[in-house]
Design a protein around this motif. Structure first.
Motif, short mmCIF file in Angstrom:
data_model
loop_
_atom_site.label_atom_id
_atom_site.label_comp_id
_atom_site.label_asym_id
_atom_site.label_seq_id
_atom_site.Cartn_x
_atom_site.Cartn_y
_atom_site.Cartn_z
N LEU A 1 -8.03 -7.12 -2.18
CA LEU A 1 -8.20 -5.70 -1.91
C LEU A 1 -6.87 -5.05 -1.55
N ARG A 2 -6.08 -5.75 -0.73
CA ARG A 2 -4.78 -5.21 -0.35
C ARG A 2 -3.94 -4.96 -1.58
N PHE A 3 -3.96 -5.93 -2.51
CA PHE A 3 -3.17 -5.76 -3.73
C PHE A 3 -3.66 -4.57 -4.53
N HIS A 4 -4.98 -4.48 -4.67
CA HIS A 4 -5.55 -3.39 -5.46
C HIS A 4 -5.14 -2.05 -4.88
N LEU B 1 -8.68 -5.58 -13.73
CA LEU B 1 -9.01 -6.97 -13.46
C LEU B 1 -9.36 -7.16 -11.98
N THR B 2 -8.49 -6.65 -11.10
CA THR B 2 -8.76 -6.84 -9.68
C THR B 2 -9.97 -6.03 -9.25
N GLY B 3 -10.12 -4.85 -9.80
CA GLY B 3 -11.27 -4.03 -9.44
C GLY B 3 -12.58 -4.69 -9.85
N ILE C 1 -10.10 -14.81 -9.86
CA ILE C 1 -9.18 -13.78 -9.38
C ILE C 1 -8.97 -13.89 -7.88
N VAL C 2 -10.07 -14.09 -7.14
CA VAL C 2 -9.93 -14.22 -5.69
C VAL C 2 -9.08 -15.43 -5.37
N GLY C 3 -9.23 -16.51 -6.16
CA GLY C 3 -8.43 -17.70 -5.94
C GLY C 3 -6.94 -17.41 -6.08
N ARG D 1 -10.43 -12.43 -0.55
CA ARG D 1 -10.85 -11.10 -1.01
C ARG D 1 -10.04 -10.02 -0.31
N ALA D 2 -9.68 -10.30 0.96
CA ALA D 2 -8.89 -9.31 1.70
C ALA D 2 -7.55 -9.08 1.01
N ASN D 3 -6.89 -10.18 0.61
CA ASN D 3 -5.62 -10.05 -0.09
C ASN D 3 -5.79 -9.33 -1.41
#
Lengths: 218, 198, 443
Positions: C82-85, C49-51, C71-73, C78-80
């Motif tokens: 990516l950090r999560f991913h 999902l995040t990818g 998802i970005v919301g 987007r930075a967060n």
């Protein structure tokens, strides 16, 4: 296969792995430390100075203080009375003539960024250069404590610039953080402008030192 | 900063993760048997060195991990909280915590674990802690200067010795392994002595 | 099925036999494998999902705009995201590395070396016949299969091949190893590997969750057990092995040779460790605690603790009954009046977790019961009095030192704080000294 497993007990193996790992870490950190900071040969150092890589901007320093970072050391090079009068939060007082004595050097940590400041730019720049040659990661605060006043402590609106929204938020944060408490510089220092009183500044005029509630168990 | 950690969290996530980390903390403490005052105080009678092994071992594992991750740039070590060094209050406070440990049988963390597994003495210990904190708060103004004075700042062993953290982590690991080995020897000899007595 | 005759090929069963077999259960999966499978499933779902939301290139935009915004919301930026991913990916890599290193002897060796996922003649025949049957071109019987049928083996082999690619390319992308060219190719291979796995995943999920005949297999991923009838029909060769083991065990019992009950033997090391009635060896706890401490530093920027949390609970309580007193008091007022409520602190919630974790661990080991820990020579009353007194001293000392054994010693020690080591020496010193006087209580 069975015999080999039995002879090498789990505990010995674990201890060996941990020690090996630790040894690798030790070597790597020694290598990293010797490569940190600015180069000490004159040509590269001169290039770094031209590119202002030996400076730390006052706003950047203010951000480090706000974030409660622990990877820098802030050194105040001025006289003792000037330090007592006002100093940048988290600064430690080591006058320039004692910086390279044993007592002074002992307080410096090789693994951290050393940021020196004074009234202006001259002495700090010379001090940071000397420290770099001695192998420390040394930087000077650009334009000294006067720049700190201008950039961090004084409201932007008084300087007649139109505040931009993003910078404004940061400025508010910095002001609120650093203006808590009586902070007027002595008149005799002359260089720094008097700090106007901030509306709603936190902290009363209690003479007692307030408890610094750090994170962690305090 | 392009380091990944530490994170900045929303409130909900902060609460959930705090509880989760605490869960693991309590779980491992109880697994090691630290919900039992008898096991904990065995350390001070030299016949059960689990307290030293778990404490020192955990410190070494976390320290090595932090050194590795900060060198890889995954952790921004400048944002990690380092306690300030108030030497004298910490010395005296440490003596008191140690005394409380041997008299009461627990320390604050293990006391919670003991209480959660039904130990009445753990619960009473926790009540004592709250009382002690209350007494401290009430009396603190009378020694406020001693309590707040003379902080040397976030002094690390790296600063005191001039050695980089990685080297210190290695030395710590070596000392820990030495201490564990010594502890096991002492454990065995205490066990042998006990067997002879019976 | 009598114990004397275990057939060597699938024979038709009478209704009674079939009924009896459908009631009996065989263990198919270990606790560790079950946990690993669901960890894997959750991780893959979240990473997919995040990818998908992270892909933003014009030509290869994978997810529609509304999905990306959604998802970005959730993550704020987007930075967060990516950090999560990346953080989840690193966790996944770590867990699998641990599985590969520590689980090799128990799990991986069986799968790889002992050919649980290796293909034999029956498997190739199965693949051919199965395909033809789907196409309607054959009605031959499928050859007998082992614990995993050929289709499952193909999926496993494909996943085992793709996972290292996904991990390695993920690391290259996250840390920019090797320069632009390498990172660029890593992007390509990351997506390609993920696409291959996803195509297999669709069949895997369909077979597991939807396809009716495989329902026992789906539930075995929760309970670890399948009924014998299912095993007999779908995984005959494995059923046969289990039955022969059972026969050997019965003979051993009949001749009086002691052996562990089957359930204990079949329990893997993770299940045994969690259900252990004895205390764990201290080094295991040290390692687990050390990793927890490390994780706390990573997530919170500070270490574990306890006494600070107690202080806040106390101040909160005092504030509730006497806010004027608290606000005016020079010490208590430090904890109130800031921009965050006194209880919004890591330690406050962490302590709740400690109680929960201690309880769960004790409950799993059967150690939860009301009791008083004391030596044989002490009375309960003395012990409880001293517990209170000891707590009082410890509480006072913890505030004076600004921490206790968890907050200052453990967490301070891990960052090599000088004060923490002074504190630790003092604690142990006082403990040893006091032990002399407390003999009557503890021994």
């Amino acid at each position: 296969m069975k015999n080999w497993e039995v002879r090498l007990s789990g505990k010995t193996l674990a201890a060996a792995v941990v020690l090996g790992f630790g040894a690798v870490m030790a070597l790597a950190s020694m290598a990293a430390q010797s490569n940190a900071g600015l180069p000490s040969n004159p040509q590269s150092l001169a290039a770094a100075i031209v590119e202002e890589r030996d400076h730390v901007q006052p706003r950047e320093l203010a951000q480090w203080i706000l974030e409660k970072r622990t990877d820098y050391q802030l050194i105040d090079l001025r006289a003792a009375w000037e330090f007592d009068d006002y100093h940048i939060p988290t600064a430690v007082h080591i006058p320039l003539d004692q910086l390279f004595a044993d007592a002074g050097l002992k307080q410096l940590e090789r693994g951290k960024k050393i940021v020196v400041y004074g009234l202006g730019a001259g002495h700090p720049a010379q001090a940071s250069l000397l420290l770099t040659l001695k192998g420390y990661q040394a930087y000077s605060l650009k334009e000294g404590i006067t720049a700190w006043w201008d950039d961090v402590m004084t409201p932007q609106s008084l300087r007649g610039e139109a505040p931009d929204p993003a910078g404004y938020q940061q400025l508010r944060q910095l002001r609120q953080r650093f203006s808590g408490g009586p902070v007027t510089p002595a008149a005799s220092s002359g260089v720094a402008p008097a700090l106007p009183s901030m509306p709603g500044a936190p902290g009363g005029g209690t003479p007692k030192k307030k408890l610094k509630l750090g994170r962690g168990c305090s | 900063m392009n380091a990944l950690f530490p994170l900045t969290l929303s409130t909900g996530l902060f609460v959930v993760l705090s509880i989760a980390l605490g869960f693991l903390f309590g779980f491992f403490l109880e697994r090691a048997g630290f919900g039992s005052a008898l096991k904990l105080t065995g350390q001070f009678y030299l016949n059960d060195w689990s307290v030293l092994k778990v404490m020192f071992g955990a410190i070494v594992v976390a320290c090595l991990g932090l050194v590795l991750l900060s060198m890889m740039g995954i952790v921004d070590f400048g944002m990690i909280y380092v306690p300030e060094a108030y030497y004298l209050p910490m010395l005296i406070g440490g003596l008191m915590v140690g005394l409380g440990f041997i008299v009461g049988g627990y320390c604050p963390g293990t006391g919670v674990v003991a209480a959660s597994t039904g130990k009445w003495d753990g619960l009473v210990f926790l009540a004592g802690i709250v009382a002690g904190i209350f007494v401290f708060g009430v009396t603190e103004p009378s020694f406020h200067d001693f309590f707040t004075g003379n902080s040397r700042g976030p002094v690390t062993l790296s600063q005191l010795t001039g050695l980089p953290s990685g080297v210190l982590a290695f030395l710590l690991a070596a000392m820990a392994i030495g201490a564990f080995w010594l502890g096991e020897k002492v454990e065995r000899s205490m066990q042998a002595k006990k067997a002879v007595q019976e | 099925m009598t114990s004397a005759t275990i057939p060597d090929r699938q024979l038709p069963l009478s209704p009674d036999q079939a009924e009896a077999m459908s009631q009996r259960l065989i263990k198919k999966h270990d606790v560790a494998i079950i946990l690993l499978h669901w960890f894997n499933a959750v991780t893959w779902i979240l990473e997919l999902l995040t990818g998908a939301a992270l892909i933003r290139s014009e030509h290869f935009q994978f997810a529609p705009q509304w999905f990306q915004s959604l998802i970005v919301g959730i993550f704020g930026s987007r930075a967060n995201l990516l950090r999560f991913h990346i953080a989840l990916g690193l966790t996944w890599i770590f867990v699998f590395s641990m599985y590969g290193i520590f689980g090799f002897r128990t799990y991986l060796r069986r799968q790889v070396l002992e050919k649980e996922i290796g293909l034999d003649r029956d498997d190739f025949a199965w693949l051919r016949i199965r395909t033809l049957r789907i196409l309607g071109k054959s009605s031959e019987h499928l050859p007998p299969q082992g614990i995993y049928n050929a289709g499952q083996k193909m999926f496993a082999l494909m996943v085992y091949a793709m996972i290292p690619v996904v991990m390695l390319t993920g690391l290259i992308m996250a840390f920019h190893w090797g320069g632009t060219v390498l990172v660029g190719w890593a992007v390509v291979f990351h997506f390609a590997a993920v696409a291959v796995v996803v195509s297999g995943l669709m069949i895997h999920v369909y077979m597991g969750a939807v396809f009716p005949e495989e329902k026992p297999a789906f539930f075995s991923m929760f309970t670890g057990m399948v009924n014998e009838l299912y095993a007999y029909h779908h995984h005959f060769k494995w059923w046969r092995e289990v039955k022969m083991q059972e026969q050997i065990w019965r003979q051993e019992v009949a001749t009086g040779e002691q052996s562990l009950p089957i359930s204990e033997e079949q329990a893997g090391p993770v299940a045994r460790a969690l259900r252990m009635k004895d205390y764990w060896p201290p080094y295991w706890a040290a390692f687990g605690l050390g990793l927890t401490l490390l994780a706390t530093f990573l997530v919170m920027g500070q270490g574990l603790g306890a006494s600070g949390g107690f202080t806040r609970y106390l101040v909160w309580g005092l504030n509730a009954v006497a806010p004027g007193y608290v606000g005016a008091h020079p010490y208590w007022s430090n904890y109130v009046g800031g921009d965050a409520p006194v209880l919004m602190d890591f330690l406050v919630f962490e302590l709740l977790g400690v109680a929960l974790g201690g309880f769960v661990s004790g409950w799993l080991a059967g150690r939860v019961r009301p009791s008083v820990d004391k030596g044989p020579r002490a009375t309960v009353r003395t012990r409880l009095t001293l517990a209170f007194v000891g707590g009082g001293i410890a509480g006072f000392g913890a505030r004076l030192a600004r921490g206790c054994t968890s907050g200052l010693a453990l967490s301070g020690g891990a960052v090599l704080s000088a004060g923490a080591f002074v504190f630790m020496f003092a604690v142990f010193g006082a403990g040893f000294a006091g032990a002399v006087f407390m003999r009557r209580i503890w021994r």
